[in-house]
Write an enzyme that holds these catalytic residues in place. Structure first.
Site, PDB file in Angstrom:
ATOM      1  N   ASP A  11     -41.428  27.638  58.441  1.00  0.00           N
ATOM      2  CA  ASP A  11     -40.095  27.929  58.477  1.00  0.00           C
ATOM      3  C   ASP A  11     -39.459  26.648  58.898  1.00  0.00           C
ATOM      4  O   ASP A  11     -38.637  26.725  59.647  1.00  0.00           O
ATOM      5  CB  ASP A  11     -39.810  29.233  59.272  1.00  0.00           C
ATOM      6  CG  ASP A  11     -40.434  30.313  59.054  1.00  0.00           C
ATOM      7  OD1 ASP A  11     -41.091  30.619  58.022  1.00  0.00           O
ATOM      8  OD2 ASP A  11     -40.957  31.064  60.096  1.00  0.00           O
ATOM      9  N   GLU A 195     -35.664  36.009  50.988  1.00  0.00           N
ATOM     10  CA  GLU A 195     -35.665  35.574  52.331  1.00  0.00           C
ATOM     11  C   GLU A 195     -35.404  34.321  52.338  1.00  0.00           C
ATOM     12  O   GLU A 195     -35.387  33.458  51.519  1.00  0.00           O
ATOM     13  CB  GLU A 195     -36.586  36.050  53.368  1.00  0.00           C
ATOM     14  CG  GLU A 195     -38.085  35.450  53.113  1.00  0.00           C
ATOM     15  CD  GLU A 195     -39.223  35.919  53.840  1.00  0.00           C
ATOM     16  OE1 GLU A 195     -38.929  37.086  54.527  1.00  0.00           O
ATOM     17  OE2 GLU A 195     -40.317  35.219  53.974  1.00  0.00           O
TER      18      GLU A 195
END
Length: 316
Positions: A11, A195
């Site tokens: 991420d 997402e």
């Protein structure tokens, strides 16, 4: 063959500040802290000193699975410029026995140097009481927007993308607006997921790169876009690619590319895609606990119609 920039950092988010420095933050394999590093070049981030700016408590509402941090410098008119680290955290198991009960939080400071700052913590309330994560923020035409992933009421699946206007670095105004939900075959493999949104503005458009499907080799990137003069809070302003724009490269062994962000080269001449991926598909146990999602970067090309072309994740 492209190689990881930073190993075991999922991420990833790289922000180039007005001071000329790059700031890097990402999920650490232990999911227990927020770790920040700074360098004058992207390559310099590899060996830059790692500063832990926050460590999760042993128990409580934000004491487990610290995920997907991003660092931003937010300046809303009439308010002090504020460094903000947005992230998601779950409550301790004795509070919620279901593992995935994340809510969104922000560390903020008005100190000039985020590497030496005193931070304060508060929850960012989306107005929907459900699993949520992966917040990012951006400014456009004087307005400030909060963009995130959340499990929506009465919508099947794990997460959708929502947007709202902000009136401070940690509060939104108005009702959340649904931008996209998992609907294509490549968005619903393993889990029904939209997402990890990230914004880049170019060629008269606002682009949102996002991620879909389970976080193994099926993970991939999708793309939304809107005209720069459109109402960004109107879902009809947005178009969505029917095909993924970045996905696993089996020929060269880069798998599950996603949770992207965007930055720029040192001289500002090139746009850079930042993403994580694995270099193998045989994951032992739950992919959540496999530490080998690595940070990669690659240059973005722009076609004659003004759209980004990401190519293959294995291409430098």
């Amino acid at each position: 063959m492209i190689k990881p920039l930073i190993e075991q950092r999922a991420d990833p988010y790289i922000y180039k500040h007005t001071d000329g420095n790059y700031y890097f933050i990402a999920s650490v394999p232990e999911y227990d802290r927020l770790e920040l590093r700074r360098a004058s070049t992207i390559a310099g981030l590899v060996d830059a000193e790692k500063i832990t700016v926050w460590t999760k408590p042993d128990s409580g509402p934000y004491s487990d699975l610290i995920w997907a941090p991003e660092i931003h410098h937010v300046h809303i008119e009439g308010q002090q410029p504020t460094w903000a680290i947005y992230f998601a955290a779950a409550p301790s198991r004795e509070i919620k026995h279901d593992l995935f009960q994340h809510r969104m939080y922000a560390l903020t400071t008005t100190d000039a140097d985020p590497m030496q700052a005193e931070w304060s913590l508060q929850q960012v309330d989306s107005g929907i009481d459900s699993f949520c994560l992966d917040a990012t923020v951006f400014t456009h035409q004087g307005k400030h927007y909060y963009l995130w992933a959340q499990k929506g009421p009465d919508i099947p699946g794990n997460s959708n993308l929502y947007i709202a206007e902000m009136d401070s670095p940690t509060t939104i105004v108005g009702e959340p607006v649904l931008l996209t939900k998992p609907e294509y075959d490549w968005e619903v493999i393993g889990f029904l997921v939209n997402e990890g949104p990230a914004v880049i503005k170019k060629n008269g458009r606002i682009f949102i790169g996002y991620s879909a499907s389970a976080t193994n080799h099926n993970y991939c990137m999708g793309l939304l876009w809107a005209d720069e003069n459109a109402d960004l809070l109107n879902p009809a302003s947005w178009e969505k690619s029917p095909v993924p724009v970045l996905q696993s490269c089996y020929e060269r062994g880069i798998y599950g590319p996603g949770h992207n962000s965007f930055t720029v080269s040192e001289d500002g001449s090139e746009d850079i895609l930042v993403f994580h991926a694995r270099t193998y598909t045989e994951i032992v146990g739950d992919p959540l606990w496999d530490p080998n999602r690595h940070t990669f970067v690659k240059t973005i090309c722009w076609n004659h119609e003004g759209f980004p072309e990401f190519g293959k994740p294995s291409e430098p």
